[in-house]
Design a protein around this motif. Structure first.
Motif, PDB file in Angstrom:
ATOM      1  N   MET A   1       0.765  -1.211  -0.007  1.00  0.00           N
ATOM      2  CA  MET A   1       0.323   0.040   0.114  1.00  0.00           C
ATOM      3  C   MET A   1       0.839   1.310  -0.004  1.00  0.00           C
ATOM      4  SD  MET A   1      -3.090  -1.071   2.633  1.00  0.00           S
ATOM      5  CE  MET A   1      -1.970  -2.018   3.858  1.00  0.00           C
ATOM      6  N   THR A   2       0.586   2.311  -0.878  1.00  0.00           N
ATOM      7  CA  THR A   2       1.342   3.126  -1.073  1.00  0.00           C
ATOM      8  C   THR A   2       0.497   4.501  -0.354  1.00  0.00           C
ATOM      9  OG1 THR A   2       2.261   2.534  -3.112  1.00  0.00           O
ATOM     10  CG2 THR A   2       2.454   4.918  -2.598  1.00  0.00           C
ATOM     11  N   PRO A   3       1.135   5.180   0.537  1.00  0.00           N
ATOM     12  CA  PRO A   3       0.629   6.383   1.050  1.00  0.00           C
ATOM     13  C   PRO A   3       0.692   7.555   0.158  1.00  0.00           C
ATOM     14  CG  PRO A   3       2.527   5.925   2.356  1.00  0.00           C
ATOM     15  CD  PRO A   3       2.234   4.706   1.178  1.00  0.00           C
ATOM     16  N   ARG A   4      -0.452   8.305   0.147  1.00  0.00           N
ATOM     17  CA  ARG A   4      -0.364   9.538  -0.791  1.00  0.00           C
ATOM     18  C   ARG A   4      -1.121  10.527  -0.120  1.00  0.00           C
ATOM     19  NH1 ARG A   4       1.794   7.869  -5.577  1.00  0.00           N
ATOM     20  NH2 ARG A   4       1.582   5.659  -6.122  1.00  0.00           N
ATOM     21  N   THR A   5      -0.992  11.646  -0.598  1.00  0.00           N
ATOM     22  CA  THR A   5      -1.747  12.911  -0.006  1.00  0.00           C
ATOM     23  C   THR A   5      -2.215  14.032  -1.270  1.00  0.00           C
ATOM     24  OG1 THR A   5      -0.510  12.971   2.055  1.00  0.00           O
ATOM     25  CG2 THR A   5      -1.611  14.983   1.250  1.00  0.00           C
ATOM     26  N   LEU A   6      -3.498  14.359  -1.041  1.00  0.00           N
ATOM     27  CA  LEU A   6      -4.056  14.953  -2.136  1.00  0.00           C
ATOM     28  C   LEU A   6      -4.382  16.392  -1.518  1.00  0.00           C
ATOM     29  CD1 LEU A   6      -6.620  13.321  -4.301  1.00  0.00           C
ATOM     30  CD2 LEU A   6      -4.428  14.409  -5.107  1.00  0.00           C
ATOM     31  N   LEU A   7      -4.014  17.497  -2.072  1.00  0.00           N
ATOM     32  CA  LEU A   7      -4.589  19.017  -1.569  1.00  0.00           C
ATOM     33  C   LEU A   7      -5.980  19.124  -2.347  1.00  0.00           C
ATOM     34  CD1 LEU A   7      -4.153  21.399   0.245  1.00  0.00           C
ATOM     35  CD2 LEU A   7      -2.968  22.449  -1.685  1.00  0.00           C
ATOM     36  N   LEU A   8      -6.914  19.388  -1.618  1.00  0.00           N
ATOM     37  CA  LEU A   8      -8.133  19.308  -2.136  1.00  0.00           C
ATOM     38  C   LEU A   8      -8.615  20.952  -2.422  1.00  0.00           C
ATOM     39  CD1 LEU A   8     -10.195  17.127   0.105  1.00  0.00           C
ATOM     40  CD2 LEU A   8      -8.891  16.501  -1.677  1.00  0.00           C
ATOM     41  N   SER A   9      -9.595  21.075  -3.107  1.00  0.00           N
ATOM     42  CA  SER A   9     -10.035  22.566  -3.503  1.00  0.00           C
ATOM     43  C   SER A   9     -10.488  23.539  -2.190  1.00  0.00           C
ATOM     44  CB  SER A   9     -11.246  22.560  -4.152  1.00  0.00           C
ATOM     45  OG  SER A   9     -12.537  21.920  -3.966  1.00  0.00           O
ATOM     46  N   SER A  10     -10.736  22.706  -0.958  1.00  0.00           N
ATOM     47  CA  SER A  10     -11.006  23.564   0.034  1.00  0.00           C
ATOM     48  C   SER A  10      -9.490  23.806   0.792  1.00  0.00           C
ATOM     49  CB  SER A  10     -11.696  22.824   1.200  1.00  0.00           C
ATOM     50  OG  SER A  10     -11.288  21.472   1.402  1.00  0.00           O
ATOM     51  N   LYS A  11      -8.248  23.594   0.240  1.00  0.00           N
ATOM     52  CA  LYS A  11      -6.966  23.792   0.560  1.00  0.00           C
ATOM     53  C   LYS A  11      -6.774  22.602   1.915  1.00  0.00           C
ATOM     54  CE  LYS A  11      -6.579  26.902  -2.261  1.00  0.00           C
ATOM     55  NZ  LYS A  11      -5.667  26.434  -3.471  1.00  0.00           N
ATOM     56  N   ARG A  12      -7.832  21.779   2.159  1.00  0.00           N
ATOM     57  CA  ARG A  12      -7.490  20.798   3.235  1.00  0.00           C
ATOM     58  C   ARG A  12      -6.671  19.429   2.499  1.00  0.00           C
ATOM     59  NH1 ARG A  12     -12.666  22.415   4.701  1.00  0.00           N
ATOM     60  NH2 ARG A  12     -12.746  23.216   6.885  1.00  0.00           N
ATOM     61  N   ALA A  13      -5.955  18.816   3.030  1.00  0.00           N
ATOM     62  CA  ALA A  13      -5.033  17.659   2.754  1.00  0.00           C
ATOM     63  C   ALA A  13      -5.790  16.563   3.114  1.00  0.00           C
ATOM     64  CB  ALA A  13      -3.531  17.655   3.570  1.00  0.00           C
ATOM     65  N   ALA A  14      -5.972  15.549   2.143  1.00  0.00           N
ATOM     66  CA  ALA A  14      -6.549  14.201   2.350  1.00  0.00           C
ATOM     67  C   ALA A  14      -5.637  13.170   2.110  1.00  0.00           C
ATOM     68  CB  ALA A  14      -7.647  13.895   1.470  1.00  0.00           C
ATOM     69  N   ARG A  15      -5.333  12.303   3.065  1.00  0.00           N
ATOM     70  CA  ARG A  15      -4.194  11.461   2.999  1.00  0.00           C
ATOM     71  C   ARG A  15      -5.040   9.875   2.624  1.00  0.00           C
ATOM     72  NH1 ARG A  15      -3.317   6.247   6.293  1.00  0.00           N
ATOM     73  NH2 ARG A  15      -1.106   5.965   6.465  1.00  0.00           N
ATOM     74  N   TYR A  16      -4.188   9.186   1.756  1.00  0.00           N
ATOM     75  CA  TYR A  16      -4.972   8.096   1.285  1.00  0.00           C
ATOM     76  C   TYR A  16      -3.929   6.860   1.031  1.00  0.00           C
ATOM     77  CZ  TYR A  16      -4.073   9.482  -3.316  1.00  0.00           C
ATOM     78  OH  TYR A  16      -3.342   9.821  -4.550  1.00  0.00           O
ATOM     79  N   LEU A  17      -4.524   5.717   1.091  1.00  0.00           N
ATOM     80  CA  LEU A  17      -3.742   4.443   0.697  1.00  0.00           C
ATOM     81  C   LEU A  17      -4.054   4.135  -0.765  1.00  0.00           C
ATOM     82  CD1 LEU A  17      -3.671   2.703   4.015  1.00  0.00           C
ATOM     83  CD2 LEU A  17      -1.817   4.201   3.375  1.00  0.00           C
ATOM     84  N   GLU A  18      -3.085   3.637  -1.461  1.00  0.00           N
ATOM     85  CA  GLU A  18      -3.440   3.312  -2.838  1.00  0.00           C
ATOM     86  C   GLU A  18      -2.690   2.056  -3.123  1.00  0.00           C
ATOM     87  OE1 GLU A  18      -3.184   4.754  -7.580  1.00  0.00           O
ATOM     88  OE2 GLU A  18      -3.032   6.112  -5.996  1.00  0.00           O
ATOM     89  N   GLN A  19      -3.355   1.088  -3.742  1.00  0.00           N
ATOM     90  CA  GLN A  19      -2.780  -0.286  -4.451  1.00  0.00           C
ATOM     91  C   GLN A  19      -3.385  -0.831  -5.648  1.00  0.00           C
ATOM     92  OE1 GLN A  19      -1.300  -2.842  -1.360  1.00  0.00           O
ATOM     93  NE2 GLN A  19      -2.170  -4.650  -2.393  1.00  0.00           N
ATOM     94  N   GLY A  20      -3.071  -1.307  -6.649  1.00  0.00           N
ATOM     95  CA  GLY A  20      -3.422  -2.019  -7.626  1.00  0.00           C
ATOM     96  C   GLY A  20      -3.798  -0.918  -9.014  1.00  0.00           C
ATOM     97  N   THR A  21      -4.180  -1.282 -10.005  1.00  0.00           N
ATOM     98  CA  THR A  21      -4.758  -0.542 -11.074  1.00  0.00           C
ATOM     99  C   THR A  21      -6.130  -1.148 -11.714  1.00  0.00           C
ATOM    100  OG1 THR A  21      -3.477  -2.186 -12.584  1.00  0.00           O
ATOM    101  CG2 THR A  21      -2.207  -0.443 -11.674  1.00  0.00           C
TER     102      THR A  21
END
Length: 280
Positions: A1-21
């Motif tokens: 599982m790869t941890p990633r972070t997205l900056l949302l339009s509200s300027k809040r950071a959302a952290r998530y785990l990603e795996q697979g295609t």
């Protein structure tokens, strides 16, 4: 599982785990948990899908919402997250509070949702049930965090459940108290927010719970599935609220079946039955 972070339009950071295609499958956990609470589903379903498990606001490493945020604000956060992924319509699954969020997104932004799955969701609580969760929300807001009570409610003493119970306990003890209280209050007051909107959900909708979950009941599951245009209720015998952890093979089987339903089939309403997979 790869941890990633997205900056949302509200300027809040959302952290998530990603795996697979493959097709994106977005997973939203329940109150007090974190993205890792989906570990059996991430491992099993990432073989055929791009699985994305996100930390709810104020949980894990995702930025919190305002302290008075209600369910609509959590739904808006999820919409921002899906838009930031820029992956087109997603398969969206939620557990408990996450299921309220997933249903809210399916109701308000159907263009973002290819399929929706609701695990251990709540729908039109009885007055007695609503009063119990409102009392719990008030206690959390006052700073009283009781870990033992939900653990006793969610797990039994069988050895097979101990590992999952220990993980859940560690997540409950590490969650930010304010984030926990905000999310639980939204959960306690949100069961009616999108209830009328279930009839507008046209995508394939899986509604799953455990037969022994006293709060996310089989009756609620049947009502949600019946209200949706292409809904299917699945009740797993002798399981409780954390069914994705205590009966992962059965939950994963139900999710795989849901992920195989073509969205265009939603144009035709079919009979909804309560399906009980293999007995525990």
């Amino acid at each position: 599982m790869t941890p990633r972070t997205l900056l949302l339009s509200s300027k809040r950071a959302a952290r998530y785990l990603e795996q697979g295609t493959g097709e994106p499958l977005v997973l939203i956990h329940g109150v007090g948990m974190q993205a890792h609470a989906w570990y059996p589903q991430i491992e099993a379903l990432s073989a055929g899908f791009r699985v994305i498990a996100v930390d709810m606001p104020g949980h894990g490493n995702s930025d919190a919402l305002d302290a008075n945020a209600g369910l609509r604000q959590f739904v808006q956060w999820a919409i921002e997250f899906i838009e930031a992924l820029d992956a087109g319509p997603v398969n969206l699954a939620g557990h408990s509070m996450g299921s309220l969020i997933a249903a809210g997104v399916a109701v308000t932004r159907p263009d973002l949702v290819r399929r929706v799955a609701v695990l251990n969701g709540v729908y039109r609580r009885t007055p007695e049930a609503r009063q119990a969760v409102l009392q719990r929300a008030a206690e959390l807001s006052a700073g009283a965090i009781d870990v033992e009570t939900p653990l006793r409610r969610w797990f039994d003493d069988e050895e097979a459940q101990r590992a999952a119970a220990q993980k859940v306990e560690s997540w409950l003890r590490s969650v930010d108290p304010q984030g926990y209280a905000t999310a639980y209050t939204a959960f306690a007051t949100g069961d009616e927010t999108y209830a009328d909107g279930w009839r507008t959900i046209a995508c394939p909708a899986l509604v799953l719970t455990g037969s022994d979950d006293p709060n996310s009941t089989p009756t609620m599951a049947a009502q949600m599935a019946d209200a949706a245009q292409n809904g299917n209720a699945v009740v797993i015998d002798r399981e409780r609220h954390m069914v994705n952890l205590t009966a992962p093979e059965k939950v994963n089987s139900a999710l795989r079946a849901w992920l195989q339903v073509e969205p265009h089939e939603s144009a035709m309403k079919h009979s909804n039955g309560i399906v009980r997979p293999l007995h525990s």
